[in-house]
Write a protein that holds these residues in place. Structure first.
Motif, short mmCIF file in Angstrom:
data_model
loop_
_atom_site.label_atom_id
_atom_site.label_comp_id
_atom_site.label_asym_id
_atom_site.label_seq_id
_atom_site.Cartn_x
_atom_site.Cartn_y
_atom_site.Cartn_z
N LYS A 141 34.67 41.86 42.46
CA LYS A 141 35.82 42.78 42.41
C LYS A 141 36.90 42.34 41.43
O LYS A 141 37.81 43.12 41.13
CB LYS A 141 36.39 42.97 43.81
CG LYS A 141 35.39 43.66 44.74
CD LYS A 141 35.97 43.89 46.13
CE LYS A 141 34.94 44.61 47.00
NZ LYS A 141 35.44 44.83 48.38
N LEU A 142 36.81 41.11 40.95
CA LEU A 142 37.71 40.63 39.91
C LEU A 142 37.13 39.36 39.33
O LEU A 142 36.16 38.79 39.85
CB LEU A 142 39.14 40.40 40.46
CG LEU A 142 39.35 39.44 41.65
CD1 LEU A 142 39.21 37.97 41.27
CD2 LEU A 142 40.72 39.66 42.26
N LYS A 143 37.75 38.89 38.24
CA LYS A 143 37.40 37.61 37.64
C LYS A 143 38.67 36.82 37.40
O LYS A 143 39.71 37.38 37.07
CB LYS A 143 36.65 37.81 36.32
CG LYS A 143 35.28 38.47 36.48
CD LYS A 143 34.60 38.65 35.13
CE LYS A 143 33.24 39.32 35.28
NZ LYS A 143 32.60 39.56 33.95
N LEU A 144 38.58 35.50 37.54
CA LEU A 144 39.75 34.66 37.40
C LEU A 144 40.41 34.81 36.03
O LEU A 144 41.64 34.71 35.92
CB LEU A 144 39.39 33.19 37.61
CG LEU A 144 39.03 32.74 39.02
CD1 LEU A 144 38.70 31.25 39.02
CD2 LEU A 144 40.16 33.03 39.99
N ASP A 145 39.62 35.07 35.00
CA ASP A 145 40.17 35.16 33.66
C ASP A 145 40.44 36.59 33.22
O ASP A 145 40.70 36.84 32.04
CB ASP A 145 39.27 34.43 32.67
CG ASP A 145 39.22 32.93 32.95
OD1 ASP A 145 40.30 32.33 33.13
OD2 ASP A 145 38.12 32.35 33.02
N ASP A 146 40.41 37.53 34.17
CA ASP A 146 40.85 38.90 33.88
C ASP A 146 42.35 38.91 33.61
O ASP A 146 43.10 38.14 34.23
CB ASP A 146 40.58 39.82 35.09
CG ASP A 146 39.13 40.22 35.22
OD1 ASP A 146 38.38 40.09 34.24
OD2 ASP A 146 38.75 40.67 36.32
#
Length: 625
Positions: A141-146
């Motif tokens: 649902k997300l990425k740390l580097d988004d």
């Protein structure tokens, strides 16, 4: 009416599936922040009282062996905590794990018979927030580097201090290097009687409050930020589609078996313990209710914290709160700004290195404060040794919670491993010999410091002029009080070091010790006053109409050294403290707070309304009194 009485709830052993009901009392057979990594709300006066009033060490402590001696270890740990409560801290709860899979917990001091009592753990909440973010990465649902703006488009409404700054990432928010303001003081505290829907509205309004605010360069420096973690909570809601309390309840608390833990204020079957504050006499305080839930709102019990750590450790086998891959990422040293030197962060735990049998041992953890509540957690994920403590009183003894918890952790480690880990000073940065600093005025998150050369040279630290004496190619601290007649001979002071060097062309100093890694307390940056000031009408005291303001007033005046001086008044846990910071007049009705770090480098806007001068600071408006 619930009766209150003085009692001790002695240690009980909690198995993995043991009932969560309140443990009975047993007859006694048992006779140890970054800026809120370590200085959570900048309550510097606690540190000063700690220095002045703690017992002096005579250096004759007897060596005690704890190796494979659990009962002696538990007894001595109980004794350590009893020195702080109830005489200095009204109530204190602690939990330890000795690497054997069992949880040992106790509560000391004033307690209630009516219900299980929860303690606020402040910024230890951030560990839970970090786990939640990693869970959402695991589920795609997300990425740390988004870019964080992918989930918080409101970030686009902020104005970069300079053009060309890169986007802020979720990882930046987690590691306190986003360049966002450290705090958004306006609206931080809510009414002690605030209902759940009001708390939710305030929490969800936080992204909208960013409009018109200024941001600094991400990745330049670690600057502890509650605002960042409040925003991470909003990201969790938007990415998961669940309310923040529901997410924490289902994916963290219930999964760990934590029945007496909540992010909100009320929970059936338990109650928040009463808080107290005071130096010599303790008074009850109001319940602290905050907007930035995921920065510091969790209240819990020692037993629940034990269950949490057990579930967290099971992540190593892909059976806990995270996958083993995410568990490793959580503890991996994240790439950080060079300005913070030896400071090491995971996601978002603080890492401290020790030496044992010639090998490096890493302890992880976080401190927390939501005055009058203070807490500290330290653990070793390899041996699964844990020490946790929480107290409900803001006073002199509060300053000893973290140091005592660190002592306890070392005792626990020795009981299992047979030797006590020892902290060590970081290596010098390629220098040979002590390097004197440039004489003048410096600013750090601890305030204003003046460095004067002499024999010995002196540096002002938190209101004290301390002598700097050469030790191990650095400066050690020589602290004397009462007109220099009495030397404060305490190990924690004797271990402190001051080091001068150059960073980005600036003369700076760092303050650190064996237990306080270099950079955690921030850096002191030299500045040169330019004797430029705003109009005289803007000097004086300014107040806010906000009813529960964390910063109820500001005072702006001319400092004799040639700069505008801002005094920030904090109302925390029933007590007031102040921090003084230097400013620079930039023109166009703008003052800039000097320096790098928590609440430094931020902007004040000056204006006039209905014929009265006002200041805009940290999201709030302050009118001249």
């Amino acid at each position: 009416m619930k009766s209150k009485k003085e009692k001790k709830i002695h240690s009980v052993q909690s198995k993995q599936n043991q009932s969560q009901e309140k443990a009975p009392s047993f007859p006694s057979q048992i006779q140890n922040p970054i800026h809120d990594l370590y200085f959570p709300f900048r309550i510097l006066f606690v540190f000063i009282f700690f220095l002045l009033f703690q017992c002096q060490s005579n250096g004759d402590s007897k060596e005690i062996s704890y190796f494979q001696n659990k009962e002696k270890t538990k007894a001595d740990i109980q004794s350590k905590w009893e020195t702080l409560a109830p005489s200095g801290i009204k109530s204190l709860t602690y939990m330890v794990m000795m690497g054997d899979g069992d949880v040992y917990q106790s509560q000391i001091g004033v307690s209630s018979d009516a219900k299980i009592e929860r303690f606020k753990i402040g910024s230890i909440t951030k560990i839970f927030t970090g786990i939640a973010i990693l869970q959402l990465q695991e589920s795609g649902k997300l990425k740390l580097d988004d870019p964080a703006s992918q989930y918080l488009p409101e970030l686009k409404l902020m104005k970069p201090k300079q053009e060309g700054y890169r986007e802020i990432t979720i990882r930046d928010l987690l590691t306190h290097q986003s360049g966002l303001p450290s705090d958004l003081a306006n609206g931080f505290f809510l009414s002690p009687e605030a209902k759940e829907d009001e708390i939710y509205r305030s929490f969800r309004s936080l992204p909208k409050s960013l409009a018109g605010l200024e941001r600094n360069e991400p990745g330049k420096i670690h600057s502890y930020s509650n605002l960042s973690f409040g925003l991470l909570g909003n990201i969790i809601e938007r990415a998961s589609g669940e309310s923040i309390e529901s997410y924490f309840r289902v994916h963290l608390f219930d999964k760990a078996g934590m029945k007496h833990t909540t992010l909100m204020e009320n929970l059936e079957g338990s109650e928040l313990i009463t808080g107290y504050s005071g130096i010599f006499w303790k008074s009850k305080t109001v319940r602290p209710v905050i907007r930035d839930l995921t920065a510091g709102s969790i209240s819990t019990t020692a037993n629940d914290m034990g269950l949490f750590m057990k579930a967290f450790f099971r992540s190593k086998e892909n059976k806990g709160l995270l996958t083993s891959v995410s568990f490793d990422e959580f503890h991996k040293t994240q790439i950080g700004p060079v300005a913070n030197f030896e400071m090491k962060l995971g996601l978002p735990v603080m890492k401290s290195s020790y030496k044992a049998d010639g090998k490096t041992v890493w302890f992880y953890g976080h401190s927390g404060s939501l005055p009058p509540f203070f807490a500290d957690l330290v653990y070793d994920p390899n041996t699964e040794i844990v020490s946790f403590v929480a107290g409900n009183t803001l006073g002199i003894q509060t300053g000893k919670l973290k140091s005592t918890n660190t002592e306890v952790m070392k005792v626990l480690w020795e009981e299992k491993m047979g030797l006590q880990p020892e902290p060590s000073l970081p290596p010098m940065m390629g220098k040979k010999g002590t390097v004197p600093g440039e004489e003048g005025v410096y600013i750090s998150p601890m305030g204003i410091h003046e460095y004067k050369k002499g024999n010995p040279p002196t540096l002002s630290l938190m209101g004290f002029d301390v002598g700097l004496i050469e030790k191990e190619n650095r400066y050690g601290i020589d602290l004397r009080v009462l007109f220099g007649l009495i030397k404060i001979n305490d190990p924690s002071i004797n271990e402190m070091r001051v080091e001068f060097e150059t960073w980005e062309g600036n003369s700076i100093f760092t303050l650190y010790s064996k237990d306080l890694p270099k950079g955690v307390a921030g850096i002191g940056v030299k500045f040169t006053p330019n004797n430029r000031f705003p109009d005289a009408q803007f000097f004086g005291t300014f107040v806010t109409k906000e009813p529960y303001a964390i910063i109820p007033k500001l005072r702006l005046e001319k400092d004799k050294r040639g700069f505008p001086l801002l005094t920030i008044y904090y109302a925390l846990g029933g007590m007031e403290n102040t921090v003084q910071v230097p400013c620079q007049w930039e023109g166009d009705n703008t003052l800039r707070i000097l320096g790098y770090g928590r609440n430094l480098g931020e902007r004040l806007t000056l204006g006039s309304k209905e014929g009265k001068p006002f200041l805009q600071y940290s999201g709030g408006e302050y009118v001249k009194d």
